[in-house]
Design an enzyme around this catalytic site. Structure first.
Site, PDB file in Angstrom:
ATOM      1  N   LYS A 170       0.811  -1.221   0.000  1.00  0.00           N
ATOM      2  CA  LYS A 170       0.000   0.000   0.000  1.00  0.00           C
ATOM      3  C   LYS A 170       0.843   1.269   0.000  1.00  0.00           C
ATOM      4  CE  LYS A 170      -4.310  -1.814   1.837  1.00  0.00           C
ATOM      5  NZ  LYS A 170      -3.981  -3.221   1.694  1.00  0.00           N
ATOM      6  N   GLU A 254      -2.934   6.339   7.917  1.00  0.00           N
ATOM      7  CA  GLU A 254      -3.423   7.418   7.049  1.00  0.00           C
ATOM      8  C   GLU A 254      -4.515   8.191   7.772  1.00  0.00           C
ATOM      9  OE1 GLU A 254      -2.931   5.544   2.558  1.00  0.00           O
ATOM     10  OE2 GLU A 254      -4.868   5.432   3.568  1.00  0.00           O
ATOM     11  N   ASN A 289     -15.312  -3.135   7.758  1.00  0.00           N
ATOM     12  CA  ASN A 289     -14.547  -2.779   6.553  1.00  0.00           C
ATOM     13  C   ASN A 289     -14.697  -3.796   5.426  1.00  0.00           C
ATOM     14  OD1 ASN A 289     -13.338  -0.386   7.682  1.00  0.00           O
ATOM     15  ND2 ASN A 289     -12.038  -1.738   8.887  1.00  0.00           N
ATOM     16  N   GLU A 329      -9.695   1.417  -6.221  1.00  0.00           N
ATOM     17  CA  GLU A 329     -10.668   1.807  -5.206  1.00  0.00           C
ATOM     18  C   GLU A 329     -10.397   3.221  -4.705  1.00  0.00           C
ATOM     19  OE1 GLU A 329     -11.040  -1.122  -2.162  1.00  0.00           O
ATOM     20  OE2 GLU A 329     -11.762  -2.637  -3.575  1.00  0.00           O
ATOM     21  N   GLU A 342      -6.683   1.951  -2.774  1.00  0.00           N
ATOM     22  CA  GLU A 342      -5.811   0.840  -3.127  1.00  0.00           C
ATOM     23  C   GLU A 342      -6.215   0.327  -4.500  1.00  0.00           C
ATOM     24  OE1 GLU A 342      -6.313  -2.346  -0.358  1.00  0.00           O
ATOM     25  OE2 GLU A 342      -8.454  -2.579  -0.760  1.00  0.00           O
ATOM     26  N   ASN A 344      -6.798  -3.359  -6.402  1.00  0.00           N
ATOM     27  CA  ASN A 344      -6.887  -4.809  -6.304  1.00  0.00           C
ATOM     28  C   ASN A 344      -6.552  -5.415  -7.651  1.00  0.00           C
ATOM     29  OD1 ASN A 344      -7.690  -5.176  -3.534  1.00  0.00           O
ATOM     30  ND2 ASN A 344      -9.641  -4.255  -4.102  1.00  0.00           N
ATOM     31  N   ARG A 346      -6.814  -8.117  -9.223  1.00  0.00           N
ATOM     32  CA  ARG A 346      -7.515  -9.397  -9.362  1.00  0.00           C
ATOM     33  C   ARG A 346      -8.963  -9.131  -9.722  1.00  0.00           C
ATOM     34  NH1 ARG A 346     -10.531  -8.962  -4.776  1.00  0.00           N
ATOM     35  NH2 ARG A 346      -9.532  -8.093  -2.919  1.00  0.00           N
ATOM     36  N   PHE A 402     -23.431  -7.097  13.840  1.00  0.00           N
ATOM     37  CA  PHE A 402     -23.726  -7.086  12.402  1.00  0.00           C
ATOM     38  C   PHE A 402     -23.230  -8.337  11.678  1.00  0.00           C
ATOM     39  CE2 PHE A 402     -23.404  -2.504  13.495  1.00  0.00           C
ATOM     40  CZ  PHE A 402     -24.738  -2.187  13.291  1.00  0.00           C
TER      41      PHE A 402
END
Length: 721
Positions: A170, A254, A289, A329, A342, A344, A346, A402
């Site tokens: 990252k 961050e 997340n 993203e 980031e 991804n 894939r 949740f």
């Protein structure tokens, strides 16, 4: 002659048009479960499969579950043979049945099976597979694995090892994004050394901050810190999660963007320098997340922002010479300012909704690109048709934070695939087992509509008809979110669940009128059951023992209601009177069916009957939530008032496991005194860690487990004096 690959349903009009153009369907498309209707439209692929186009003869899918099944289905359409790999618990899994060949690669633990590169390479050699598709997760973003495949002379259906390495870190990816002109989030440009360093950096950046793993993704190894205490604890837990999930415990810090939207751009790039984007997906509905509901397109973006985000995503791909499918993203604030989160490298879990609105089969494109074919799509060819919503159906209890994972066997399982404009991507069937070793996803429920409103309505109907027995699942939460006012308005952010349900999810909150309706339905079930119980064995329909009743006087207890109810059988319907209000219930009341589609006072009503017992308890699923409705005779109701309640056992001195998992750490010793709120152990389940704390002060009397032990839900771990 051109062969058209179909990924969905054609309208009668479009089907005739293709026939008139002389376009034929492949054999696999002709035999697939595709129905033609003038009123339905899901997605028609713009991809063309040419019979003469060179492709792979055999590919291996280095994954499991729904994504392995998804890749196998497209490979079969392309005429490619497939090899599945599986762990010992997965020997009867659906992806094993679908593939042309299947090979066991180890025991349950991912490190010994799906992450075991040596075993997978041996299968590649033994089966002579020409390429590997990694799906998502596991080895999909492992640059070392890609390098080893290249040495083996096997093609990786994905980007280069260099691109994976660049974007998998990252910190490095953020630096490359800056160089490509992509907006980035303010933060510390370096790796966090330890908990003290994390606190120091967090103060410099300014709370709140996001502590997150430099490697990996999927919401694992991420914590929000509001103060120094949060920073220390967040660093420790995130490091442990990242090390367990990715084998890399490096951390970044961050600035945390408050109330952001999570919006991502799908990209496609070939090995000839062609790069396009396929618009965006809104992924803001998340828990811990991790996304649970995604939609495409986003209702929030205007054309200017969409274009700018797409251009920056393409720029990043060109910066790193990317090839294959990928996702960039972004976090988007309330003013439509967007920041790189980031990339991804894939296929994403939520890729299906992009396929629905663009007609592009992303797995097909990945295979073509890996073989060296150039993209035939141009940016101007990509447009948005309608709206698609993906609801991730997980085996987890939404009433506990949740979603606490649930394990078990699906003894009954029925997907709502008979509905128009519904796609279920899953690797499950009746008898499938949800294991504590892997992701708890059951199915990706994808619903399409010409408008967002239609896609939402179809999703709700599909959830009402989705039958899952054997494990807890999150359909109650998913369905409730889709009916929530702010979601309907498109006013959402990544903290949607916490804001909407500040005290946790409590289930569907039904109105007084709906409670009356449920009471009436349960009373009609009681009457129907009574009639059925009077039938002689092997008797003709209607032949009953003794006099056939036509009315029943009962008492119904439900939530805060306790009302006298009179039920009357009138022709082919039941009339139920509650407090002077009449409910007329029609439909096929067959209590052996898992789903009953009824008409109550001329309104459609769907309920699922979970169970019924001899004391009049009916467990009904209504609008996603389970309600227990008691229907008793007047005599039984009168006598029930004299029944004593069972005293509750004091469990404050017992720490039990809230879910099945593996003991990762024990933070106390026998004889040690613990205080309220003190952490005593950590349970790891499905790659997520849960810290268990003491709810009462006391001295540790006994510890029943050790690190590495596998425990079941409600197993006693620690006892206090």
């Amino acid at each position: 002659m051109i062969f058209l690959r179909m990924t969905g349903v054609l309208t009668c009009k479009s089907f005739k048009a293709y026939v008139n153009l002389g376009i034929s369907l492949t054999a696999s498309a002709r035999t697939s479960n595709l129905s033609l209707s003038c009123t339905q439209l899901r997605t028609v692929s713009t991809d063309l499969i040419y019979p003469g186009e060179v492709t792979f003869g055999k590919i291996l899918i280095a994954n499991r579950g729904e994504i392995a099944c998804r890749v196998i289905r497209t490979a079969k359409k392309m005429g490619i043979k497939t090899v599945a790999v599986y762990s010992l618990p997965d020997y009867r899994a659906m992806h094993v049945k679908l593939a042309d060949e299947a090979v066991c690669i180890g025991p349950a633990s991912p490190r010994e099976s799906y992450l075991n590169i040596e075993s997978i390479l041996k299968v590649v050699k033994d089966t002579r597979a020409e390429a590997i598709h990694p799906g998502y997760g596991f080895l999909s973003e492992n640059g070392a694995f890609v390098t080893m495949l290249e040495e083996f002379g096997v093609t990786f259906i994905g980007p280069s090892a260099q691109a994976i390495t660049f974007m998998g870190d990252k910190l490095q990816s953020k630096r490359l994004a800056k160089a490509a002109g992509v907006n980035t989030i303010p933060g510390f440009d370096g790796i966090i050394q330890d908990a003290d360093h994390c606190v120091e950096v967090s103060r410099q950046v300014g709370y709140p901050v996001m502590i997150k793993a430099s490697a990996g993704g999927g919401g694992k190894g991420m914590r929000i810190a509001q103060n120094d205490c949060d920073a220390r604890e967040g660093y420790r837990i995130s490091t442990e999660e990242a090390t367990t999930s990715f084998g890399d415990g490096r951390m970044l810090v961050e600035k945390f963007i408050e109330k952001p939207r999570h919006i991502e751009i799908q990209v496609l790039a070939d090995k000839h320098g062609n790069v396009i984007h396929l618009n965006e997906r809104e992924c803001s509905i998340q828990r811990r997340n991790q996304k649970i509901i995604e939609e495409a397109p986003s209702v929030f973006l205007d054309e200017k922002t969409r274009t700018s985000m797409g251009e920056q995503a393409v720029s990043l791909c060109k910066q790193i010479c990317y090839s294959s499918a990928g996702t960039v993203e972004f976090l988007v604030d309330q003013n439509r300012n967007f920041y790189f989160l980031e990339m991804n490298t894939r296929l994403q879990v939520e890729h299906a909704i992009t396929e629905c609105i663009t007609g592009v089969d992303l797995v097909h494109q990945m295979i073509r690109i890996a073989k060296g074919h150039p993209l035939q799509l141009k940016q101007e060819n990509v447009s948005i048709h309608g709206c698609a919503i993906e609801s991730r159906v997980y085996a987890e209890d939404p009433f506990r934070d949740f979603g606490h994972p649930s394990v078990g066997r699906l003894y009954q399982y029925m997907e709502p695939t008979h509905l128009n404009k519904v796609r279920c991507d899953s690797g499950m069937e009746e008898g499938s087992e949800i294991s504590l070793y892997y992701d708890p996803m059951i199915c990706k429920l994808v619903c399409y509509g010409s408008t967002r409103k239609e896609a939402i309505e179809t999703s709700i109907k599909a959830m009402d008809l989705f039958v899952i027995r054997g494990v807890a699942h999150n359909i109650p939460l998913l369905r409730d979110v889709l009916t929530e006012e702010n979601f309907l308005k498109g006013s959402i952010s990544t903290d949607f669940l916490k804001v909407t349900y500040p005290e946790g999810y409590k289930g569907k909150q039904v109105s007084h009128c709906e409670k009356m309706k449920l009471s009436a339905i349960a009373a009609s079930f009681f009457a129907h059951n009574d009639l059925r119980s009077r039938m002689f064995l092997n008797a003709r329909v209607g032949q009953v023992k003794g006099e056939k009743p036509s009315s029943w006087s009962t008492v119904v207890k439900h939530c805060d209601l306790e009302v006298p109810v009179r039920v009357m059988k009138v022709d082919n319907a039941f009339e139920v009177e509650i407090n002077g209000k009449i409910f007329t219930i029609r439909g096929d009341i067959n209590l052996a069916l898992p789903v009953l589609e009824l008409v109550v006072n001329n309104e459609q009503c769907v309920v699922q009957l979970l169970s019924k017992d001899e004391v009049g308890k009916f467990s009904l699923i209504y609008q996603g939530t389970t309600f227990n409705v008691f229907v008793m005779t007047e005599v039984a109701a009168r006598l029930s008032k004299f029944m004593l309640e069972k005293p509750k056992k004091d469990t404050s001195k017992i720490i039990a496991s809230p879910l099945p998992g593996v003991i990762r750490a024990i933070s106390c010793k026998v004889g040690e005194t613990v205080v309220v709120g003190q952490k005593v152990c950590i349970v790891d389940a499905m790659k997520m860690q849960t810290a268990l704390v003491a709810v009462a002060a006391g001295k540790v009397k006994s510890i029943h487990v050790k690190e590495g032990d596998v425990v079941n839900e409600k197993d006693i771990l620690v006892e206090l004096e």
